[in-house]
Structures are given as structure tokens and as C-alpha cells.
Motif scaffolding. Structure first.
Motif, PDB file in Angstrom:
ATOM      1  N   PRO A  17       0.798  -1.314   0.186  1.00 50.89           N
ATOM      2  CA  PRO A  17       0.002   0.019   0.052  1.00 50.89           C
ATOM      3  C   PRO A  17       0.740   1.178   0.167  1.00 50.89           C
ATOM      4  O   PRO A  17       0.519   2.088  -0.741  1.00 50.89           O
ATOM      5  N   MET A 109      -7.630   5.830  -3.749  1.00 49.65           N
ATOM      6  CA  MET A 109      -6.745   4.567  -3.296  1.00 49.65           C
ATOM      7  C   MET A 109      -7.343   4.186  -2.014  1.00 49.65           C
ATOM      8  O   MET A 109      -7.466   2.928  -1.748  1.00 49.65           O
ATOM      9  N   TRP A 113      -8.786   0.480  -1.320  1.00 47.15           N
ATOM     10  CA  TRP A 113      -8.392  -0.432  -0.275  1.00 47.15           C
ATOM     11  C   TRP A 113      -9.528  -0.748   0.450  1.00 47.15           C
ATOM     12  O   TRP A 113      -9.368  -1.710   1.246  1.00 47.15           O
ATOM     13  N   ILE A 116     -11.205  -3.736  -1.106  1.00 47.98           N
ATOM     14  CA  ILE A 116     -10.311  -4.873  -0.697  1.00 47.98           C
ATOM     15  C   ILE A 116     -10.365  -5.385   0.701  1.00 47.98           C
ATOM     16  O   ILE A 116     -10.476  -6.812   0.547  1.00 47.98           O
ATOM     17  N   ALA A 117     -10.507  -4.365   1.620  1.00 44.75           N
ATOM     18  CA  ALA A 117     -10.742  -4.928   3.205  1.00 44.75           C
ATOM     19  C   ALA A 117     -11.982  -5.575   3.195  1.00 44.75           C
ATOM     20  O   ALA A 117     -12.186  -6.633   3.914  1.00 44.75           O
ATOM     21  N   MET A 137      -4.101  -5.807   4.761  1.00 43.73           N
ATOM     22  CA  MET A 137      -3.607  -5.212   3.874  1.00 43.73           C
ATOM     23  C   MET A 137      -4.642  -3.911   3.281  1.00 43.73           C
ATOM     24  O   MET A 137      -4.189  -2.825   3.265  1.00 43.73           O
ATOM     25  N   GLY A 138      -5.800  -4.193   3.342  1.00 45.11           N
ATOM     26  CA  GLY A 138      -6.831  -3.135   3.021  1.00 45.11           C
ATOM     27  C   GLY A 138      -6.794  -2.179   3.934  1.00 45.11           C
ATOM     28  O   GLY A 138      -7.028  -1.108   3.575  1.00 45.11           O
ATOM     29  N   GLY A 141      -4.003  -0.012   3.639  1.00 48.65           N
ATOM     30  CA  GLY A 141      -4.039   0.811   2.568  1.00 48.65           C
ATOM     31  C   GLY A 141      -4.961   2.201   2.760  1.00 48.65           C
ATOM     32  O   GLY A 141      -4.558   3.137   2.314  1.00 48.65           O
ATOM     33  N   ILE A 142      -6.054   1.957   3.653  1.00 52.02           N
ATOM     34  CA  ILE A 142      -6.699   3.004   4.085  1.00 52.02           C
ATOM     35  C   ILE A 142      -5.999   3.846   5.064  1.00 52.02           C
ATOM     36  O   ILE A 142      -5.806   5.045   4.762  1.00 52.02           O
ATOM     37  N   ASN A 145      -3.065   5.860   2.996  1.00 47.25           N
ATOM     38  CA  ASN A 145      -3.459   6.746   2.163  1.00 47.25           C
ATOM     39  C   ASN A 145      -4.102   8.093   2.949  1.00 47.25           C
ATOM     40  O   ASN A 145      -3.923   9.103   2.329  1.00 47.25           O
TER      41      ASN A 145
END
Length: 216
Positions: A17, A109, A113, A116-117, A137-138, A141-142, A145
Motif C-alpha cells: 500500500p 486509493m 483499499w 479490498i478490506a 492489507m486493505g 491501505g486505508i 492513504n
């Protein structure tokens, strides 16, 4: 999330991420400049999604890695995408929009994410080996970002917020910010390290909104 993972696992979860966040942030600047008439970044191959074209060893690897390991506010930077101010069709206005493109990409992004989460959360019970990493990972990523997006909107040179502000204020203010740019990173680090600048309430608020959007 940090309480569930050791340092090595945390870095593995954060690395994709973070690399994507910083890479697409810079590509967004270059792409927007190209759309507004400046092909400098495009001609230098900086509209590439290859992270190696954007990585700064200190700002992309060392600083975020240390902050993640010690549980601090995660931020970093890549090699700035070159923008030729004079080649923009409407330099002052366009430069502000070029600057906004970076944090804007981080918001997009963060939402990606979040999706994805959500998918990872749905897979946890049926395919834990895939669902659990996707969820972690999601969320990472949040977090990454939102942090980078909020941080970059600060009106402190050389952050994007200073260029946005310069685009709406009289020219003398823009010139003053340009003169401050060489000291901006030092000022930012001091403000963050001292606790004078506490972005976590805003970061947590945006993070909560995104998580609520996908998990309500």
C-alpha cells in the motif's frame, strides 16, 4: 492492526500500500500537468507505475519503515515529479489543480483499499489464508492513504497544500512560500515530533468515514 502483527509482518503488510500510495500520488501530479500542457514528467518517463522510477531511499523506504516499526505517524515521500510551471496553459490555476491531484489520488486509493478490506473480510471464514491478508492489507491501505492525503494538504512547503494555497492567494504569498520551501521539511518534522501539529483526530475521522462506508 499493529497490535496483531510483529514488526516484520507489519512491514510486509504496509509495503505494497505504501509503495502504491506514493507512486500513484506522483503519477497523478505528472498526469495532471500533462493534461494541462506540460509534458515534462511524461518525457522523463515519470508517468510510469514502476515504483523504482519514483522511490527515494530515505523518504520512501527508511522514514516510513522506521515510523511503522515504532508506531508513529506514517508519512513518506517519493522523488518529486518535475512540473514546468511556465508550460501550463493557465499556470497559477493549473498548478493548484496539479497539486490537488496527489492527495486526490490518495483518497481514491483509500476507497479502493476499503473495497479490498471488505472482500477480505467476507473471505475470512471460507478462505482465511487469502481473506485475512486482504483484510489487513486493505486496512493498512486505508491508513496509509488517509495519512498521506491529509498530510499533503497542509499549507507547509513543499507539501501540496502550499501549492494549492499559492494558486488562490496573491502572487506575493506564493513567492513567500517558495522561499520557505528549503526549510519546510524541517519545520514539518519538528511540528510532528513535538506534538504541536496533531493530525490524528482528522486522520481518524476520515478513516472512520471510509470504514463506515464499507462496514456499516
Amino acid at each position: 492492526m499493529q497490535e496483531q502483527l510483529n514488526t516484520v509482518q507489519l512491514l510486509v503488510v504496509l509495503a505494497p500500500p505504501l509503495l502504491l500510495a506514493i507512486t500513484l500520488h506522483e503519477v497523478a501530479h505528472g498526469w495532471m500537468a500533462w493534461r494541462f500542457g506540460d509534458p515534462t514528467a511524461k518525457s522523463q518517463g515519470r508517468l510510469s507505475l514502476n515504483p523504482l522510477r519514483h522511490i527515494d531511499p530515505i523518504g520512501t523506504v527508511l522514514v516510513p519503515g522506521l515510523l511503522a516499526a515504532f508506531g508513529g505517524f506514517i508519512f513518506g515521500w517519493a522523488k518529486p515529479v518535475p512540473v514546468n510551471y511556465s508550460r501550463l496553459r493557465h499556470p497559477k490555476r493549473d498548478m493548484a489543480l496539479v497539486a490537488l491531484a496527489g492527495p486526490g489520488s490518495n483518497l481514491v486509493m483509500a476507497l479502493g483499499w476499503g473495497l479490498i478490506a471488505l472482500i477480505g473480510h467476507g473471505l475470512r471464514n471460507t478462505w482465511a489464508g487469502l481473506g485475512e491478508p486482504m483484510l489487513l492489507m486493505g486496512i493498512a491501505g486505508i491508513d496509509v492513504n488517509v495519512m498521506l492525503g491529509v498530510l499533503n494538504l497542509l499549507p507547509i512547503p513543499p507539501l501540496d497544500g502550499s501549492r494549492v494555497l499559492a494558486g488562490v492567494l496573491p502572487n506575493r504569498f506564493g513567492l513567500a512560500m517558495l522561499r520557505m520551501e528549503r526549510y519546510g521539511l524541517i519545520i514539518l518534522v519538528v511540528l510532528l515530533a513535538s506534538g504541536i501539529l496533531n493530525l490524528m483526530p482528522l486522520v481518524n475521522g476520515v478513516r472512520h468515514l471510509i470504514l463506515t462506508l464499507f462496514f456499516s
